[in-house]
Design a protein around this motif. Structure first.
Motif, PDB file in Angstrom:
ATOM      1  N   TYR A  70       0.688  -0.971  -0.035  1.00 36.94           N
ATOM      2  CA  TYR A  70       0.202   0.281   0.273  1.00 36.94           C
ATOM      3  C   TYR A  70       0.803   1.002   0.117  1.00 36.94           C
ATOM      4  O   TYR A  70       2.300   1.746   0.622  1.00 36.94           O
ATOM      5  N   PRO A  77      -0.957 -10.497  15.042  1.00 34.97           N
ATOM      6  CA  PRO A  77      -1.040  -9.350  15.612  1.00 34.97           C
ATOM      7  C   PRO A  77      -2.037  -8.603  14.447  1.00 34.97           C
ATOM      8  O   PRO A  77      -1.799  -8.351  13.666  1.00 34.97           O
ATOM      9  N   GLY A 100      -1.820  -8.264   8.998  1.00 35.33           N
ATOM     10  CA  GLY A 100      -1.882  -8.579   7.469  1.00 35.33           C
ATOM     11  C   GLY A 100      -3.022  -9.520   7.139  1.00 35.33           C
ATOM     12  O   GLY A 100      -3.265 -10.010   6.026  1.00 35.33           O
ATOM     13  N   LYS A 101      -4.125  -9.658   8.226  1.00 37.66           N
ATOM     14  CA  LYS A 101      -4.948 -11.198   8.589  1.00 37.66           C
ATOM     15  C   LYS A 101      -6.201  -9.907   7.187  1.00 37.66           C
ATOM     16  O   LYS A 101      -6.441 -11.403   6.345  1.00 37.66           O
ATOM     17  N   SER A 102      -6.388  -9.503   7.073  1.00 39.01           N
ATOM     18  CA  SER A 102      -7.576  -8.597   6.603  1.00 39.01           C
ATOM     19  C   SER A 102      -6.884  -8.496   5.019  1.00 39.01           C
ATOM     20  O   SER A 102      -8.079  -9.105   4.178  1.00 39.01           O
ATOM     21  N   HIS A 136      -9.140 -13.232  16.260  1.00 33.99           N
ATOM     22  CA  HIS A 136      -8.773 -12.740  17.401  1.00 33.99           C
ATOM     23  C   HIS A 136      -8.706 -14.227  18.310  1.00 33.99           C
ATOM     24  O   HIS A 136      -7.687 -13.451  18.921  1.00 33.99           O
ATOM     25  N   ARG A 187     -10.551  -6.972  22.160  1.00 36.24           N
ATOM     26  CA  ARG A 187     -11.706  -7.226  20.749  1.00 36.24           C
ATOM     27  C   ARG A 187     -11.909  -9.039  21.032  1.00 36.24           C
ATOM     28  O   ARG A 187     -12.312  -8.970  20.176  1.00 36.24           O
TER      29      ARG A 187
END
Ligand code: ATP
Length: 265
Positions: free
Chosen positions: A22, A50, A54-56, A209, A258
């Motif tokens: 990005y 964490p 980069g999960k999304s 998470h 969360r």
């Protein structure tokens, strides 16, 4: 590293050296860094790491919601880069199911109309037998005519799961699907996801998470700084928590908050 399970089976999701950058040259962020992984049909994979790991971005690239900067994504044998926007939208609608934290149901529509919406958007007539079966599977046969506002959070998420299942997609991607639910309701929803994998052979990929949620999966893949850093097969809550501690997730109070579940350190 490569997360391939069985090199002889044809994967339903395959990422080859996928990177997603990005920003421009001055503020470049490498959200995904050379990730290669294959996910087999009929498996349940949890993606953890964490905040900012980069999960999304992984989910969005794997599901054709975002395009990698480099590398290739194959989903159900189709190279997503070969599809232009319109074809990609059609492909997503027909071959991919999504379940989000916020349910994303249409409040004015009944349960059955929410569930059949993807079929109707694709110009298909919903088959009563399939719709009945899906509603029964998620335990909402008696709520066909209810509106989402009349349902509990867990019931609403089950409607969203039914909506994802009804097109019989190649893969269902979940983005924190239990993030808005209390522990008991989350467990019910995760059992339902697990049954969808075990009973109808659904393939599921879920970002979470929560180590408890991840323990329902067949395998957990861990990301850190955009890289695939570890895989745990047949995970236990303890193994997942330990791995996350190594990656430093639990040093981040925002993340602990969360998860919605208390995990002892
Ligand atoms: N559209 C964007 N523009 C610029 N940077 C982005 C964009 N989307 C994500 N990033 C950056 O890419 C990195 C990975 O983000 P991503 O949202 O994939 O992480 P995540 O693991 O899902 O985080 P979280 O657990 O907090 O949701 C982060 O540094 C984030 O700031």
């Amino acid at each position: 590293m490569d997360g391939t399970q069985d090199p002889h089976a044809r994967p339903v999701v395959r990422l080859d050296a996928v990177s997603r950058l990005y920003g421009g040259s001055k503020n470049r962020v490498t959200a995904l860094d050379n990730v290669s992984i294959s996910l087999q049909r009929g498996t349940f994979t949890a993606v953890m790491g964490p905040s900012g790991s980069g999960k999304s971005t992984f989910l969005h690239c794997a599901a054709g919601l975002d395009r990698p900067t480099s590398g290739a994504v194959h989903l159900d044998g189709v190279d997503l880069a070969s599809l232009r926007e319109k074809a990609l939208t059609k492909f997503r609608r027909e071959r991919i199911g999504f379940v989000f934290q916020a349910f994303n149901l249409l409040p004015a529509l009944s349960v059955v109309d929410n569930v059949t919406l993807p079929l109707r958007l694709a110009g298909k007539r919903p088959k009563k037998g399939v719709v009945d079966e899906v509603l029964e599977h998620v335990g909402l046969s008696g709520k066909r005519r209810s509106r989402p506002g009349e349902l509990s959070g867990g019931q609403q998420q089950r409607v969203a799961i039914a909506r994802a299942l009804v097109t019989q997609p190649a893969v269902i991607f979940g983005d924190e699907p239990t993030g808005a639910l209390d522990t008991r309701t989350a467990a019910e929803v995760l059992m339902l996801v697990r049954q969808s994998v075990d009973v109808v052979g659904q393939t599921v990929v879920m970002v979470t998470h929560d180590p408890v949620a991840a323990s329902y999966a067949d395998r957990v893949v861990f990301l850190a700084d955009g890289r695939l850093t570890g895989v745990v097969d047949r995970p236990t809550v303890e193994q997942v928590t330990e791995q996350l501690q190594k990656l430093g997730t639990w040093g981040d109070p925002f993340n602990i908050q969360r998860t919605g579940h208390e995990v002892r350190r």
